[in-house]
Design an enzyme around this catalytic site. Structure first.
Site: not given
Ligand code: 13P
Length: 339
Positions: A97, A177, A219, A261, A289
């Protein structure tokens, strides 16, 4: 930067049903998770927890990559084996990250902008040397009264693309993302409309800033009812609306979509992924992911006790295997019970 290398990594991240373990919680988020099982938030405890995850037997059969945090990519097992080496030995790509988290957005304080572009090029070069082969940057889109604003979506989309191009220049595959939060009471229709809008803005920026689409992984959130929405969409509706929205907005050049999620229950997150893959053929690989939806029960099982490590690893391996099956549309209730 060789585009062929980026493409090879991106394809490997989503091939054969394998998916990504998001274990990149910042120290403060990791400490919050540890506190839920009454474990003190110390460097030693974060390290012990991540060692449990990364030493799970056969994890690499289901997991292609794991996202680490700056502290984690520098840590080693109790026996002195670097986490990066443990992952490589299991054929799991190390990821990192690289955003610096969200800050209140000036001019729209109910929304956030993700920071971390300053000095990013130098940090990326260091992470490559430490063994990372892919990266993650998360932008947060907040549905609410009067939000998200065009302004917040624009600045976040712009930063995502700035990050993605810098990552590719450093030889690292960017996970892009844009997360539409599922906190609150909004409906699946609202989630769909916002998701369509942010994905359009993100791909406009990615294309405008010359990001190599074949060398990235998206993502996104699923198109889903918010957690406190009185009417909850069915698994089938979530899967159908998510696929429809992504088909409208995600170019087929992108090799893979790996969902976050976002607070979904573990088994529901697996079911959503499974139904989407049953709807194939799809233009991209559709995988996972997950952070919480992979770790939740494993963390509870571990609870900081060395005697629970093997049981917690069995839980993680099972959850990973279920999502691996779902990423090929082959998940069944029988497999779930066979644990
Ligand atoms: P969740 O699957 O828990 O949403 O975490 C994934 C992630 O990496 C969020 O940035």
């Amino acid at each position: 930067m060789k585009t062929a290398d980026l493409e090879a990594i991106a394809n490997k991240m989503v091939a054969n049903g394998r998916g990504i373990l998001a274990a990149d919680e910042s120290n403060s988020t990791a400490n919050k998770r540890l506190a839920t099982v009454k474990v003190e938030g110390t460097e030693a405890n974060r390290r012990a927890y991540r060692e449990m995850l990364f030493s799970t037997p056969r994890l690499g059969e289901y997991i292609s990559g794991a996202i680490l945090y700056d502290e984690t990519i520098r840590q080693s097992s109790a026996a002195g084996v670097p986490f990066v080496k443990m992952m490589q030995d299991q054929n799991i790509l190390p990821g990192i990250k690289v955003d610096a988290g969200t800050k209140k957005l000036a001019g729209s304080p109910d929304e956030t902008v993700t920071e971390g572009l300053d000095g990013l090029g130098e940090r990326l070069a260091e992470y490559y040397k430490l063994g990372a082969r892919f990266t993650k940057w998360r932008a947060v889109i907040t549905p609410g009264a009067g939000t998200p604003t065009e302004y917040a979506m624009n600045v976040n989309a712009h930063a995502l693309a700035r990050y993605a191009k810098l990552a590719q220049d450093a030889g690292l595959v960017p996970i892009v993302e844009p997360e539409v939060l599922m906190d609150g009471k909004h409906t699946i229709e609202t989630c769909r409309d916002i998701t369509e809008t942010i994905l359009l803005k993100v791909f406009n920026e990615l294309i405008g800033q010359r990001v190599h689409l074949e060398g990235m992984v998206l993502k996104p959130n699923m198109v889903i009812s918010a957690q406190d929405c009185p009417t909850q969409a069915s698994v089938e509706q979530v899967a159908e609306w998510t696929v429809k929205t992504l088909k409208r907005r995600v170019p087929a050049a992108v090799p893979g979509i790996a969902f976050l999620s976002g607070g979904q229950d573990e088994e529901i997150a697996t079911k959503h992924l499974n139904v989407m893959n049953k709807m194939g053929p799809l233009p991209w690989k559709v995988s996972f992911s997950y952070g919480r939806a992979l770790q939740h029960t494993s963390l509870e099982t571990w609870a900081g006790k060395p005697a629970n490590v093997a049981a917690a690893q069995r839980v993680l391996a099972h959850r990973s295997k279920m999502n691996w099956a779902a990423a090929s549309g082959k998940y069944t209730a029988e497999m779930e019970k066979a644990a």
